[in-house]
Design a protein around this motif. Sequence first.
Motif, PDB file in Angstrom:
ATOM      1  N   ASN A 376      40.229  38.252  48.109  1.00 47.03           N
ATOM      2  CA  ASN A 376      41.588  38.729  48.383  1.00 47.03           C
ATOM      3  C   ASN A 376      42.632  37.624  48.297  1.00 47.03           C
ATOM      4  O   ASN A 376      43.832  37.908  48.364  1.00 47.03           O
ATOM      5  CB  ASN A 376      41.658  39.348  49.781  1.00 47.03           C
ATOM      6  N   LEU A 377      42.197  36.372  48.175  1.00 42.20           N
ATOM      7  CA  LEU A 377      43.150  35.265  48.274  1.00 42.20           C
ATOM      8  C   LEU A 377      44.139  35.252  47.112  1.00 42.20           C
ATOM      9  O   LEU A 377      45.290  34.840  47.283  1.00 42.20           O
ATOM     10  CB  LEU A 377      42.405  33.929  48.356  1.00 42.20           C
ATOM     11  N   LEU A 516      53.009  35.179  39.828  1.00 40.56           N
ATOM     12  CA  LEU A 516      51.966  35.726  38.972  1.00 40.56           C
ATOM     13  C   LEU A 516      50.709  34.870  38.991  1.00 40.56           C
ATOM     14  O   LEU A 516      49.599  35.386  38.942  1.00 40.56           O
ATOM     15  CB  LEU A 516      52.479  35.848  37.528  1.00 40.56           C
ATOM     16  N   ILE A 517      50.901  33.557  39.038  1.00 40.09           N
ATOM     17  CA  ILE A 517      49.782  32.617  38.990  1.00 40.09           C
ATOM     18  C   ILE A 517      49.860  31.724  40.227  1.00 40.09           C
ATOM     19  O   ILE A 517      50.597  30.728  40.244  1.00 40.09           O
ATOM     20  CB  ILE A 517      49.823  31.771  37.701  1.00 40.09           C
ATOM     21  N   PRO A 518      49.141  32.051  41.283  1.00 38.51           N
ATOM     22  CA  PRO A 518      49.248  31.274  42.524  1.00 38.51           C
ATOM     23  C   PRO A 518      48.669  29.873  42.429  1.00 38.51           C
ATOM     24  O   PRO A 518      48.877  29.056  43.328  1.00 38.51           O
ATOM     25  CB  PRO A 518      48.487  32.128  43.541  1.00 38.51           C
ATOM     26  N   ALA A 519      47.936  29.588  41.360  1.00 33.87           N
ATOM     27  CA  ALA A 519      47.266  28.287  41.240  1.00 33.87           C
ATOM     28  C   ALA A 519      48.232  27.122  41.417  1.00 33.87           C
ATOM     29  O   ALA A 519      47.902  26.119  42.067  1.00 33.87           O
ATOM     30  CB  ALA A 519      46.568  28.185  39.889  1.00 33.87           C
ATOM     31  N   ASP A 520      49.428  27.237  40.873  1.00 31.13           N
ATOM     32  CA  ASP A 520      50.372  26.124  40.927  1.00 31.13           C
ATOM     33  C   ASP A 520      50.790  25.797  42.348  1.00 31.13           C
ATOM     34  O   ASP A 520      51.062  24.645  42.686  1.00 31.13           O
ATOM     35  CB  ASP A 520      51.606  26.454  40.083  1.00 31.13           C
ATOM     36  N   HIS A 521      50.850  26.799  43.210  1.00 30.79           N
ATOM     37  CA  HIS A 521      51.214  26.582  44.600  1.00 30.79           C
ATOM     38  C   HIS A 521      50.022  26.165  45.452  1.00 30.79           C
ATOM     39  O   HIS A 521      50.166  25.404  46.403  1.00 30.79           O
ATOM     40  CB  HIS A 521      51.820  27.857  45.182  1.00 30.79           C
ATOM     41  N   HIS A 545      38.438  33.172  39.445  1.00 28.39           N
ATOM     42  CA  HIS A 545      38.960  32.700  40.725  1.00 28.39           C
ATOM     43  C   HIS A 545      39.335  31.224  40.664  1.00 28.39           C
ATOM     44  O   HIS A 545      40.333  30.799  41.246  1.00 28.39           O
ATOM     45  CB  HIS A 545      37.926  32.943  41.830  1.00 28.39           C
ATOM     46  N   GLN A 546      38.547  30.436  39.955  1.00 29.99           N
ATOM     47  CA  GLN A 546      38.850  29.010  39.869  1.00 29.99           C
ATOM     48  C   GLN A 546      40.187  28.788  39.169  1.00 29.99           C
ATOM     49  O   GLN A 546      40.993  27.955  39.603  1.00 29.99           O
ATOM     50  CB  GLN A 546      37.730  28.279  39.112  1.00 29.99           C
ATOM     51  N   ASP A 547      40.436  29.549  38.107  1.00 27.67           N
ATOM     52  CA  ASP A 547      41.687  29.396  37.363  1.00 27.67           C
ATOM     53  C   ASP A 547      42.888  29.863  38.180  1.00 27.67           C
ATOM     54  O   ASP A 547      43.876  29.133  38.328  1.00 27.67           O
ATOM     55  CB  ASP A 547      41.624  30.187  36.056  1.00 27.67           C
ATOM     56  N   LEU A 548      42.827  31.071  38.705  1.00 26.51           N
ATOM     57  CA  LEU A 548      44.004  31.647  39.350  1.00 26.51           C
ATOM     58  C   LEU A 548      44.300  31.024  40.710  1.00 26.51           C
ATOM     59  O   LEU A 548      45.441  31.051  41.173  1.00 26.51           O
ATOM     60  CB  LEU A 548      43.848  33.159  39.491  1.00 26.51           C
ATOM     61  N   LEU A 549      43.295  30.461  41.367  1.00 28.09           N
ATOM     62  CA  LEU A 549      43.521  29.817  42.651  1.00 28.09           C
ATOM     63  C   LEU A 549      43.835  28.330  42.514  1.00 28.09           C
ATOM     64  O   LEU A 549      44.265  27.700  43.483  1.00 28.09           O
ATOM     65  CB  LEU A 549      42.305  29.997  43.566  1.00 28.09           C
ATOM     66  N   GLY A 550      43.600  27.761  41.339  1.00 29.98           N
ATOM     67  CA  GLY A 550      43.861  26.339  41.166  1.00 29.98           C
ATOM     68  C   GLY A 550      42.822  25.452  41.809  1.00 29.98           C
ATOM     69  O   GLY A 550      43.122  24.348  42.261  1.00 29.98           O
ATOM     70  N   LEU A 551      41.564  25.937  41.831  1.00 24.62           N
ATOM     71  CA  LEU A 551      40.487  25.141  42.427  1.00 24.62           C
ATOM     72  C   LEU A 551      40.175  23.925  41.559  1.00 24.62           C
ATOM     73  O   LEU A 551      40.331  23.963  40.333  1.00 24.62           O
ATOM     74  CB  LEU A 551      39.232  26.005  42.581  1.00 24.62           C
TER      75      LEU A 551
END
Length: 762
Positions: A376-377, A516-521, A545-551
């Motif tokens: 859900n993150l 749209l892309i939370p990874a940057d934050h 998940h790794q891409d969109l979360l910015g892991l």
Amino acid sequence: MIEVSVRNLCEFAARSGSLEFRYTPAPSADEGIIGHLTVQQRRPDPYVAEYRLTGECSGIAISGRVDGYYANPDKCYLEEIKTHRGNINRIGPGRRALHWAQLKVYGALLCMRVKRDNIDLRLTYFEVRDEQETQDTQTFEATLLTQFLTTLCDRYRHWAESETAHRRARDEALAALRFPYPDFRTGQRALSENVYKAARRDTPLLLQAPTGIGKTVGVLFPAIKAMPASDLDRVFFLSNRNTGRQLGLDGLRSILDHQDTTVPLRFVELSAKEASCDHPDKACHGDSCPLANGFFDRLSAARQQATQTRCLDQTTLRRIAAEHDICRYFLAQEMARWSDIVVGDVNHYFDQFALLYSLAQQHLWRVMPVVDEAHNLIDRARGMYSMELSEAELLYTVRKVPAPLLKPLSELETAWAALIRPYLEDSEFELHHQYYLDEVPEALNSALYSVIAAITDYLTDHPAAADVQQVLFTALAFLRLADSFADHSLCTLSFETVSGSLQAKPGSGKLCIDNLIPADHLRPRFDAAACTVLFSATLSPPQYHQDLLGLPADTVFKDVESPFSREQIDLRLITSINTRQQQRQHSLAPICDRIVQQMTAIPGNYLVYVSSFDYLNALFEYLREHAPTLRLLRQRPGMPPTERDSFITEASDATPSVGFAVLGGVFGEGIDLPGERLIGVFVATLGLPPHNDLYEVLRQRLEARYGRGYDYTYLYPGIQKVVQAAGRLIRTEEDRGVIELIDDRFSRPAIRALLPKWWGLR
């Protein structure tokens, strides 16, 4: 030797008086940095910026960087610079005293270093918009500064020695911690081993593990056991759902209650301010709220009592705060500094104003965030970094506009009209009603800042004006996101139309920033953690998940083997029925026939998941008409908690029923119905988001960045919801039941490959 920074020493030992959280817009981090540089560059040589000072006092090693040091044969002074926005009179006496305390500590350290008898100290306030300085310079004798520093260090030393002893005892006990039950459940040992290895190696971990194996205890146990060996200062158990906090607290109690000796581990529960404020009609200021008045004068005793309590859940915090007549919300925030485990919502570490992230940065903690229901993150983070500026909310929700706000709100109305006029006059308006903007328009900024300043002044004397406060908070949040706008977000201007026409409804304009892309934050939050564990039953495929979360790139993915077997489910892929929107009317009869056949063959409780409330209501009415003897239940939009609880109770009682729910809604995950309480699940959809303009823009952005636009926008989120809904059925190794996946697209190998391995389809 005990070490402490000047800031942390003063925040602990020099605060007194009341809370002073007036509604004052603070400068952004970038504005603060620029403000400091501006002032420092104005100073003549030999001014030294960020001058490092260290020293020892009462067994304490103190260090820090004063903003400025000027010394020549004729003049010598130290300077602290504090940036602010708006009227300087809003900086209350408590904050000013804290600022002076920091400066006096620096003065004492300098006098000790260079053997001075006195020193000039200058406190400079810098307004970031008009770049005006307000200075206060005072001369202090070295003996008085040394006495002041000694007093602070004596206060701090006793506490620090106690905390050092606590840390030593905590680590000794955790090193000997044993699993709370005689045996691990199937899969639970592998779960725990992976978490422990991740903590020891400082490696981020995506952990997919099925529901029913005891994930909460299986993750928390190795996380806290690894704290001594990994030199972890704090573990944050972060939930994506309110009910998840209770699971975390229960898991910690279970682990600690089953030890042979008492484990000196403290854990605190954080909640939203709205849920823990005892005076919601008052401002968080001593002049308004009785629990804020004299808060810091009574905090020390409350803090001392709280540290003697292992579990600081909301009930315990309420009791301790009441005994000391202070605010329990801010007591919880204070205890987050002194607790080993913090249990709270994901926003406490990941959002723009995250307390836990701020504390970790300030105190240089090695932290391990553990994120429950981590699938859900992505959506939660998108919400954290999205904001809507509504014309109606900004201009028309203030019930009776106070005189001081008439002019700035009128100017805002004029600025808003100028912004939207070209779009309302667009010859193709009737085709759009929504416009995607390349950037956040600057036209409103000046008017918004004026409104913020005026409301801030007004709320100083009228803190209970809730409608005015909401306008302020909305404007502040929007401007903060506007400052960081980039291709990770989308700016839209939209209008509602008058019913039966193509004209814009007056007051309906909305200017939105949608992330749209939370990874940057989120990326800085993961980079700052020693190790992060994200766990869920649905984290496949991991790259999504790794891409969109910015892991981080070194993130490890582990898929824990399920304890469940294919023999536990009667899995049916019904690929002869098309559930797409154009074919839904034709799908009603065959879907309802299957439900009736199943209920006739094996009566019991079944849940039916569909893609929308319209589809849900159509199936419900069709089944009620053609099978009137069946007991039918349905989810309704916006059900309050009591109705949701009633739905779950009725859907799982002894009387056979068919419950209808929306996929991805409140009943799509997080409910536990083992045994005979639920014996079958129908999922009549692939769960794909709607094909609309917004999702198409999202697809294009994700395609441009990752090359997987369709999968990341539609396929993976949809299948994730399907698996979560079907997962309501099998909760233990004894459960049995039927799963029907109804849609012709379930015949595709690429889609079937995304379903759980233990289902036996791959």
